[in-house]
Enzyme design. Sequence first.
Site, PDB file in Angstrom:
ATOM      1  N   ASP A  13       0.813  -1.228   0.000  1.00 55.71           N
ATOM      2  CA  ASP A  13       0.000   0.000   0.000  1.00 55.71           C
ATOM      3  C   ASP A  13       0.841   1.270   0.000  1.00 55.71           C
ATOM      4  OD1 ASP A  13      -2.219  -1.677   0.097  1.00 55.71           O
ATOM      5  OD2 ASP A  13      -2.209  -1.697   2.279  1.00 55.71           O
ATOM      6  N   LYS A  16       1.801   2.058  -5.068  1.00 56.52           N
ATOM      7  CA  LYS A  16       2.368   1.479  -6.294  1.00 56.52           C
ATOM      8  C   LYS A  16       1.475   1.737  -7.499  1.00 56.52           C
ATOM      9  CE  LYS A  16       2.375  -2.549  -4.300  1.00 56.52           C
ATOM     10  NZ  LYS A  16       2.013  -2.191  -2.926  1.00 56.52           N
ATOM     11  N   ASN A  38      -5.344 -10.317  -3.475  1.00 51.20           N
ATOM     12  CA  ASN A  38      -5.038  -9.732  -2.161  1.00 51.20           C
ATOM     13  C   ASN A  38      -4.579  -8.284  -2.353  1.00 51.20           C
ATOM     14  OD1 ASN A  38      -2.746 -10.703  -3.458  1.00 51.20           O
ATOM     15  ND2 ASN A  38      -1.748 -11.485  -1.630  1.00 51.20           N
ATOM     16  N   GLY A  40      -4.584  -4.410  -3.787  1.00 49.59           N
ATOM     17  CA  GLY A  40      -5.563  -3.383  -4.142  1.00 49.59           C
ATOM     18  C   GLY A  40      -4.767  -2.161  -4.539  1.00 49.59           C
ATOM     19  N   HIS A  41      -4.732  -1.858  -5.832  1.00 50.02           N
ATOM     20  CA  HIS A  41      -3.920  -0.748  -6.340  1.00 50.02           C
ATOM     21  C   HIS A  41      -4.854   0.360  -6.815  1.00 50.02           C
ATOM     22  CE1 HIS A  41      -0.324  -3.669  -7.154  1.00 50.02           C
ATOM     23  NE2 HIS A  41      -0.704  -3.636  -5.906  1.00 50.02           N
ATOM     24  N   GLN A 224       1.975  -6.187  -3.176  1.00 48.00           N
ATOM     25  CA  GLN A 224       2.430  -6.271  -1.785  1.00 48.00           C
ATOM     26  C   GLN A 224       3.722  -5.445  -1.607  1.00 48.00           C
ATOM     27  OE1 GLN A 224       1.336  -9.657  -3.227  1.00 48.00           O
ATOM     28  NE2 GLN A 224      -0.557  -8.689  -2.667  1.00 48.00           N
ATOM     29  N   THR A 300      -8.516  -3.440  -0.394  1.00 42.92           N
ATOM     30  CA  THR A 300      -9.121  -4.738  -0.701  1.00 42.92           C
ATOM     31  C   THR A 300     -10.132  -5.126   0.357  1.00 42.92           C
ATOM     32  OG1 THR A 300      -7.170  -5.445  -1.901  1.00 42.92           O
ATOM     33  CG2 THR A 300      -8.575  -7.199  -1.069  1.00 42.92           C
ATOM     34  N   GLY A 302     -10.866  -3.121   3.281  1.00 44.35           N
ATOM     35  CA  GLY A 302     -11.432  -1.984   4.015  1.00 44.35           C
ATOM     36  C   GLY A 302     -10.960  -1.898   5.460  1.00 44.35           C
ATOM     37  N   LEU A 332       3.737  12.391   0.880  1.00 42.81           N
ATOM     38  CA  LEU A 332       4.439  13.421   1.657  1.00 42.81           C
ATOM     39  C   LEU A 332       3.422  14.390   2.269  1.00 42.81           C
ATOM     40  CD1 LEU A 332       7.393  14.363   2.217  1.00 42.81           C
ATOM     41  CD2 LEU A 332       7.096  15.979   0.336  1.00 42.81           C
TER      42      LEU A 332
HETATM   43  P1  GDP Z   1      -0.805   0.251  -3.561  1.00 47.79           P
HETATM   44  O1  GDP Z   1      -1.394  -1.012  -3.075  1.00 47.79           O
HETATM   45  O2  GDP Z   1       0.667   0.334  -3.283  1.00 47.79           O
HETATM   46  O3  GDP Z   1      -1.119   0.537  -4.999  1.00 47.79           O
HETATM   47  O4  GDP Z   1      -1.461   1.420  -2.694  1.00 47.79           O
HETATM   48  P2  GDP Z   1      -3.033   1.575  -2.333  1.00 47.79           P
HETATM   49  O5  GDP Z   1      -3.774   1.993  -3.539  1.00 47.79           O
HETATM   50  O6  GDP Z   1      -3.514   0.366  -1.612  1.00 47.79           O
HETATM   51  O7  GDP Z   1      -2.965   2.712  -1.230  1.00 47.79           O
HETATM   52  C1  GDP Z   1      -2.441   3.967  -1.511  1.00 47.79           C
HETATM   53  C2  GDP Z   1      -3.537   5.004  -1.250  1.00 47.79           C
HETATM   54  O8  GDP Z   1      -2.962   6.297  -1.177  1.00 47.79           O
HETATM   55  C3  GDP Z   1      -4.551   5.101  -2.369  1.00 47.79           C
HETATM   56  O9  GDP Z   1      -5.799   5.485  -1.820  1.00 47.79           O
HETATM   57  C4  GDP Z   1      -4.010   6.215  -3.264  1.00 47.79           C
HETATM   58  O10 GDP Z   1      -5.026   6.881  -4.009  1.00 47.79           O
HETATM   59  C5  GDP Z   1      -3.425   7.131  -2.224  1.00 47.79           C
HETATM   60  N1  GDP Z   1      -2.233   7.908  -2.656  1.00 47.79           N
HETATM   61  C6  GDP Z   1      -1.225   7.546  -3.496  1.00 47.79           C
HETATM   62  N2  GDP Z   1      -0.269   8.497  -3.510  1.00 47.79           N
HETATM   63  C7  GDP Z   1      -0.678   9.469  -2.668  1.00 47.79           C
HETATM   64  C8  GDP Z   1      -0.093  10.694  -2.225  1.00 47.79           C
HETATM   65  O11 GDP Z   1       1.002  11.095  -2.599  1.00 47.79           O
HETATM   66  N3  GDP Z   1      -0.810  11.432  -1.312  1.00 47.79           N
HETATM   67  C9  GDP Z   1      -2.032  11.026  -0.847  1.00 47.79           C
HETATM   68  N4  GDP Z   1      -2.655  11.800   0.037  1.00 47.79           N
HETATM   69  N5  GDP Z   1      -2.604   9.872  -1.240  1.00 47.79           N
HETATM   70  C10 GDP Z   1      -1.931   9.107  -2.122  1.00 47.79           C
HETATM   71  P1  IMO Z   2      -0.934  -4.269  -2.196  1.00 48.74           P
HETATM   72  O1  IMO Z   2      -0.463  -4.856  -3.509  1.00 48.74           O
HETATM   73  C1  IMO Z   2      -1.074  -4.646   2.165  1.00 48.74           C
HETATM   74  C2  IMO Z   2      -1.149  -8.710   3.783  1.00 48.74           C
HETATM   75  C3  IMO Z   2      -2.410  -9.143   4.509  1.00 48.74           C
HETATM   76  C4  IMO Z   2      -1.795 -10.083   5.550  1.00 48.74           C
HETATM   77  C5  IMO Z   2      -0.690 -10.775   4.765  1.00 48.74           C
HETATM   78  C6  IMO Z   2      -1.058 -12.125   4.195  1.00 48.74           C
HETATM   79  O2  IMO Z   2      -2.235  -3.555  -2.286  1.00 48.74           O
HETATM   80  O3  IMO Z   2       0.147  -3.488  -1.536  1.00 48.74           O
HETATM   81  P2  IMO Z   2      -2.589 -12.878   2.141  1.00 48.74           P
HETATM   82  O4  IMO Z   2      -4.054 -12.660   1.898  1.00 48.74           O
HETATM   83  O5  IMO Z   2      -1.706 -12.324   1.088  1.00 48.74           O
HETATM   84  O6  IMO Z   2      -2.265 -14.301   2.475  1.00 48.74           O
HETATM   85  O7  IMO Z   2      -2.304 -12.048   3.504  1.00 48.74           O
HETATM   86  O8  IMO Z   2      -0.366  -9.887   3.692  1.00 48.74           O
HETATM   87  N1  IMO Z   2      -1.353  -8.212   2.402  1.00 48.74           N
HETATM   88  C7  IMO Z   2      -1.291  -6.914   2.069  1.00 48.74           C
HETATM   89  N2  IMO Z   2      -1.112  -5.820   2.831  1.00 48.74           N
HETATM   90  N3  IMO Z   2      -1.170  -4.519   0.819  1.00 48.74           N
HETATM   91  C8  IMO Z   2      -1.301  -5.627   0.044  1.00 48.74           C
HETATM   92  O9  IMO Z   2      -1.261  -5.579  -1.308  1.00 48.74           O
HETATM   93  C9  IMO Z   2      -1.419  -6.881   0.661  1.00 48.74           C
HETATM   94  N4  IMO Z   2      -1.582  -8.144   0.207  1.00 48.74           N
HETATM   95  C10 IMO Z   2      -1.530  -8.940   1.278  1.00 48.74           C
HETATM   96  O10 IMO Z   2      -3.061  -8.055   5.111  1.00 48.74           O
HETATM   97  O11 IMO Z   2      -1.203  -9.350   6.572  1.00 48.74           O
HETATM   98 MG    MG Z   3      -2.947  -1.672  -1.840  1.00 48.88          MG
END
Ligand code: GDP
Ligand code: IMO
Ligand code: MG
Length: 425
Positions: A13, A16, A38, A40-41, A224, A300, A302, A332
């Site tokens: 998270d 990416k 698993n 959620g991008h 991840q 993914t 919530g 940042l």
């Molecule tokens: P990922 O799994 O690495 O793709 O990241 P996620 O999408 O799960 O979580 C990142 C969250 O931060 C998302 O809701 C993005 O929309 C948000 N986000 C990404 N970059 C920034 C940033 O620079 N500032 C803020 N405030 N939110 C961001």
């Molecule tokens: P993205 O790509 C954050 C965590 C789960 C749990 C552990 C194992 O959005 O960054 P699993 O279901 O993979 O067997 O769970 O890994 N986990 C994540 N945490 N971002 C993710 O993906 C994750 N994918 C799995 O919360 O701790």
């Molecule tokens: Mg994510």
Amino acid sequence: MSVTVLVGTQWGDEGKGKIIDVLTENADIVARYQGGNNAGHTVEIGDDKHILHLIPSGILRDRVICVIGNGVVIDPAVLLDEIKNLEKNNIKVKNRLFISETAHVILPYHKLLDKLEEGSKGSKKIGTTGRGIGPCYVDKYARKGIRMADLVCPDILKNKVKNRVSEINEVLVAKYSEHKLDAAAIAAEYTKYGEMLKDMVKPVHIILNKAISEGKRILCEGAQGTLLDVDHGTYPYVTSSSATAGGACTGTGIGPSNIKNIVGVMKAYITRVGEGPFPTELDKHMGEVIRKKGGEFGATTGRPRRCGWFDAVIGKYAVMLNSIDKIAFTKLDVLDDLDEIRICTAYKYNGKTIKEFPPVLEVLEKCEPVYETFRGWKTETSGCAKFGELPEQARKYVKKLAELVGSRAWIVSVGPKRSQTFYAE
Ligand code: GDP
Ligand code: IMO
Ligand code: MG
């Protein structure tokens, strides 16, 4: 030849999806190489917010081809749903998405076992996403898995499902006192999915290597993060795949010498979903402040994400393990209001100061963070469009993090939108 790998450097998270979307402007193909739904991008374009679980984030630029590599585990119903949702939003998927014939398939018994195993662990549960990821990789490595090539051949699928379900049923009844699963019904349901997906199932390793020989630009999208990697992460509180950069080779069929750049995505602080040690985790009040400002809730599941100060010991570990060339620092802006920001520069373990990340759980659990305190910039950064527009103290913070982890700050992100991104050099 140009293959770039983008990896998460913390516990996932890091943002990416957003950075992939920005970099896709200069890519021809985006490939996922591990994990499954698993992940959620999140990508925000204008007023639209897209959360991608299986399909590479590159799908949002219509010029780009997307592939799901052999290292990914696929829940076909989720994939079909994701395709349907994108098409509903006028994003064309047909002829733009290819799925490896050797990627493994998540079946209903994987999801059931994920939940039953977690339930039986009590306080030792991992906090998985419950999507069947671990049990599917178990079958892969036990050589009992079902792959996309099987999914699209009804007779083979029926036979393999029958054999595996009969073994699984023994466990379900004896260990968990559960009802037996109906192999024929599962095979019939999955045959339908195979029928709907078959035109996309391809020898992806050939598509990718041909593209490399034609000089196309490929971006590999990690899911991840480094500390969730099955080998290098905080085992057993990890996911079941190779989330580090090496996974991009085994998970796509691209050889290591073709990889040119490795980009690490690092949040300006750190978060974790699920259980496991977290040295810089914030107390309830400060954790809530960051969670609220950063919108730190799982994309993914919530679930509220646990929040902590930036940990340079982890950052340095990630730079080393992934051979990171350059870093995209994200979120940042979330630190804009703080008077003081802390940065963890080392751990105290058994009275000694250590600077190398210990991947052994029993050691990590006893590590206390050593902090440096940094004065906050107390200025809104989300409207900044250039590195030079950031307040001086925010620029210093970014440079300090890069120096501590031993890499270059390349991109800085100050909000979820494409426009809220700029280069740091
Ligand atoms: P990922 O799994 O690495 O793709 O990241 P996620 O999408 O799960 O979580 C990142 C969250 O931060 C998302 O809701 C993005 O929309 C948000 N986000 C990404 N970059 C920034 C940033 O620079 N500032 C803020 N405030 N939110 C961001
Ligand atoms: P993205 O790509 C954050 C965590 C789960 C749990 C552990 C194992 O959005 O960054 P699993 O279901 O993979 O067997 O769970 O890994 N986990 C994540 N945490 N971002 C993710 O993906 C994750 N994918 C799995 O919360 O701790
Ligand atoms: Mg994510």
